[in-house]
Design an enzyme around this catalytic site. Structure first.
Site, PDB file in Angstrom:
ATOM      1  N   ASP A  29      58.088 -34.626 -35.759  1.00 30.63           N
ATOM      2  CA  ASP A  29      56.628 -34.589 -35.679  1.00 30.63           C
ATOM      3  C   ASP A  29      56.108 -34.638 -34.247  1.00 30.63           C
ATOM      4  O   ASP A  29      56.857 -34.888 -33.306  1.00 30.63           O
ATOM      5  CB  ASP A  29      56.028 -35.739 -36.503  1.00 30.63           C
ATOM      6  CG  ASP A  29      56.817 -37.045 -36.350  1.00 30.63           C
ATOM      7  OD1 ASP A  29      57.497 -37.202 -35.331  1.00 30.63           O
ATOM      8  OD2 ASP A  29      56.755 -37.887 -37.252  1.00 30.63           O
TER       9      ASP A  29
ATOM     10  N   HIS B 217      55.973 -44.329 -44.724  1.00 29.39           N
ATOM     11  CA  HIS B 217      55.999 -42.915 -44.315  1.00 29.39           C
ATOM     12  C   HIS B 217      57.345 -42.547 -43.685  1.00 29.39           C
ATOM     13  O   HIS B 217      58.016 -43.388 -43.102  1.00 29.39           O
ATOM     14  CB  HIS B 217      54.811 -42.548 -43.416  1.00 29.39           C
ATOM     15  CG  HIS B 217      54.871 -43.055 -42.009  1.00 29.39           C
ATOM     16  ND1 HIS B 217      53.744 -43.352 -41.276  1.00 29.39           N
ATOM     17  CD2 HIS B 217      55.916 -43.298 -41.169  1.00 29.39           C
ATOM     18  CE1 HIS B 217      54.106 -43.749 -40.066  1.00 29.39           C
ATOM     19  NE2 HIS B 217      55.405 -43.731 -39.972  1.00 29.39           N
TER      20      HIS B 217
ATOM     21  N   GLU C 189      52.364 -39.380 -44.870  1.00 30.86           N
ATOM     22  CA  GLU C 189      51.723 -40.645 -45.216  1.00 30.86           C
ATOM     23  C   GLU C 189      51.643 -40.812 -46.736  1.00 30.86           C
ATOM     24  O   GLU C 189      51.719 -39.825 -47.472  1.00 30.86           O
ATOM     25  CB  GLU C 189      50.310 -40.679 -44.614  1.00 30.86           C
ATOM     26  CG  GLU C 189      50.265 -40.538 -43.095  1.00 30.86           C
ATOM     27  CD  GLU C 189      50.741 -41.788 -42.342  1.00 30.86           C
ATOM     28  OE1 GLU C 189      51.503 -42.598 -42.909  1.00 30.86           O
ATOM     29  OE2 GLU C 189      50.353 -41.948 -41.181  1.00 30.86           O
TER      30      GLU C 189
HETATM   31  C1  F6R Z   1      58.521 -40.747 -35.566  1.00 27.55           C
HETATM   32  C2  F6R Z   1      58.287 -40.795 -37.002  1.00 27.55           C
HETATM   33  C3  F6R Z   1      57.831 -42.020 -37.700  1.00 27.55           C
HETATM   34  C4  F6R Z   1      58.515 -43.302 -37.227  1.00 27.55           C
HETATM   35  C5  F6R Z   1      57.942 -44.522 -37.945  1.00 27.55           C
HETATM   36  C6  F6R Z   1      58.548 -45.816 -37.472  1.00 27.55           C
HETATM   37  O1  F6R Z   1      58.933 -39.466 -35.145  1.00 27.55           O
HETATM   38  O2  F6R Z   1      58.436 -39.790 -37.623  1.00 27.55           O
HETATM   39  O3  F6R Z   1      58.032 -41.868 -39.078  1.00 27.55           O
HETATM   40  O4  F6R Z   1      59.880 -43.200 -37.459  1.00 27.55           O
HETATM   41  O5  F6R Z   1      56.561 -44.560 -37.749  1.00 27.55           O
HETATM   42  O6  F6R Z   1      58.185 -46.052 -36.158  1.00 27.55           O
HETATM   43  P1  F6R Z   1      58.822 -47.232 -35.298  1.00 27.55           P
HETATM   44  O7  F6R Z   1      60.252 -46.862 -35.067  1.00 27.55           O
HETATM   45  O8  F6R Z   1      58.051 -47.226 -34.002  1.00 27.55           O
HETATM   46  O9  F6R Z   1      58.675 -48.472 -36.090  1.00 27.55           O
END
Ligand code: F6R
Length: 251
Positions: free
Chosen positions: A75, A146, A151
């Protein structure tokens, strides 16, 4: 480290974040070594940073070679310029690509400045398909369940598309910005179908704030209200989580 098998899912519970990062790197390098032209699906966020550090170390010690590797990121915020230090393009260069022997032309991230979003989404899907699909897709998980930026909602969106970020995601990601107002409210993300078409999935999670959602995703029913729950239907999933993230699951 504990190892539990749950249906199609191979779950490793590590002592801490460092061990999670090392185990994650090992799962990825095993795939890289098996393939002549490995295709990696990559994630951003706080969780994979330690694993990327480990991959950088292994590359510097000649234990893994990225010269024939192609990558596709999950993303990118929208709209955002590549050169903006909050873009995921910038994140990937800083945390991985600039420090390993990958050809930057073989790295792909959705274009956060695309004018025609439908066209950009179609092209991204096409590129993934034409190359033969992703060999291993790295995922983190949002505290709302997600994956990528898919979402919670009433449907699983199959393909790459634009999304409005959930309130929870904006609040969670505010820690990377100087104020919550600066967090982008939209993003481009691979769809659930794109993610599910990867041959193998590697999901990482660390910390107590992920423990409730990890339990729901693994033991709850499959529902678009918890997008990660769809992984229960994927044939080859490796989950590497630290003890804190596993704490509710183990109760
Ligand atoms: C990032 C992504 C998100 C993150 C998720 C967890 O490319 O696709 O799904 O993996 O928001 O984020 P962290 O690792 O910061 O807790």
């Amino acid at each position: 480290m504990k190892n539990i098998k749950l249906f199609n899912m191979n779950i490793f519970i590590t002592d801490d974040y460092e061990q999670m990062s090392q185990k994650g790197a090992e799962v990825i390098t095993d795939i890289i070594k098996q393939k002549e032209r490995p295709i990696l699906g990559l994630a951003t966020g706080g969780t994979p940073v330690g694993m990327y550090k480990e991959l950088i170390r292994m590359n510097k010690e000649n234990k893994v070679d990225f010269s024939t590797t192609t990558t596709f990121n999950l993303d990118e915020y929208y709209p955002i310029d590549k050169e903006n230090n909050q873009s995921y393009y910038y994140f990937m260069k800083e945390n991985l690509f600039d420090h390993i022997n990958i050809n930057i032309e073989n790295t792909n991230i959705p274009n956060g400045m695309a004018v025609d979003i439908e066209e950009e989404s179609k092209l991204y899907e096409q590129k993934v398909r034409e190359i033969g699909g992703v060999d291993i897709q790295v995922l983190g998980i949002g505290s709302n369940g997600h994956i990528g930026f898919n979402e919670p909602g009433d449907v699983f969106e199959p393909e790459t598309h634009k999304v409005s970020l959930d309130k929870q995601t904006i609040a969670d990601n505010a820690r990377f910005f100087s104020s919550i107002e600066e967090v982008p409210t939209e993003a481009l993300t691979m769809g659930i179908g794109t993610i599910m078409s990867a041959k193998k999935i590697l999901l990482l999670a660390s910390g107590k704030n992920k423990s409730e959602i990890i339990k729901k995703m693994l033991l709850g029913k499959v529902t678009p209200h918890i997008p990660a729950s769809i992984l229960q239907f994927h044939p080859d999933v490796t989950i590497v989580i630290d003890q804190d993230a596993a704490s509710e699951l183990l109760k």
